[in-house]
Write a protein that holds these residues in place. Structure first.
Motif, PDB file in Angstrom:
ATOM      1  N   ASN A   1      -6.589   0.947  -4.050  1.00 19.96           N
ATOM      2  CA  ASN A   1      -6.669  -0.046  -2.982  1.00 19.96           C
ATOM      3  C   ASN A   1      -5.748  -1.198  -3.310  1.00 19.96           C
ATOM      4  OD1 ASN A   1      -7.493  -1.351  -0.644  1.00 19.96           O
ATOM      5  ND2 ASN A   1      -9.353  -2.172  -1.557  1.00 19.96           N
TER       6      ASN A   1
ATOM      7  N   SER B   1       0.839  -1.202   0.000  1.00 15.24           N
ATOM      8  CA  SER B   1       0.000   0.000   0.000  1.00 15.24           C
ATOM      9  C   SER B   1       0.870   1.248   0.000  1.00 15.24           C
ATOM     10  CB  SER B   1      -0.926   0.015   1.216  1.00 15.24           C
ATOM     11  OG  SER B   1      -1.904  -0.973   1.106  1.00 15.24           O
TER      12      SER B   1
ATOM     13  N   MET C   1      -0.056   3.158  -3.442  1.00 15.94           N
ATOM     14  CA  MET C   1      -1.207   4.051  -3.329  1.00 15.94           C
ATOM     15  C   MET C   1      -0.949   5.409  -3.972  1.00 15.94           C
ATOM     16  SD  MET C   1      -3.687   2.428  -1.989  1.00 15.94           S
ATOM     17  CE  MET C   1      -4.809   3.652  -1.417  1.00 15.94           C
TER      18      MET C   1
END
Length: 80
Positions: A76, A20, A24
């Motif tokens: 996500n 992440s 992201m």
């Protein structure tokens, strides 16, 4: 002894939180820069899911699912 699932609980920088942090807000491309992450550096077991794409419902704990928006920006990241 704790249960360790590769890719989910990892000390080598390959866990969900680590991915992440790396992905992201970036787009996937051919090279690394401040707005792009190189596709070649993704784990072998991965798939990129666009908002309108169909996907199988099989659960693979080692597979990284990368959800992107219409412009291809990562929104996500999860395993399964």
């Amino acid at each position: 002894m704790p249960l360790v699932i590769p890719g989910l609980q990892s000390k080598d920088g390959s866990g969900k939180e680590d991915w992440s942090n790396k992905l992201m807000g970036k787009k996937l491309g051919e090279e690394h820069n401040e707005v792009t992450f190189a596709k070649t550096d993704l784990p072998k077991e991965h798939r990129v899911l666009k908002p309108d794409s169909m996907s199988t419902m099989d659960h693979k704990p080692e597979r990284l699912n990368i959800h992107v928006d219409e412009e291809g920006t990562v929104k996500n990241v999860r395993y399964g």
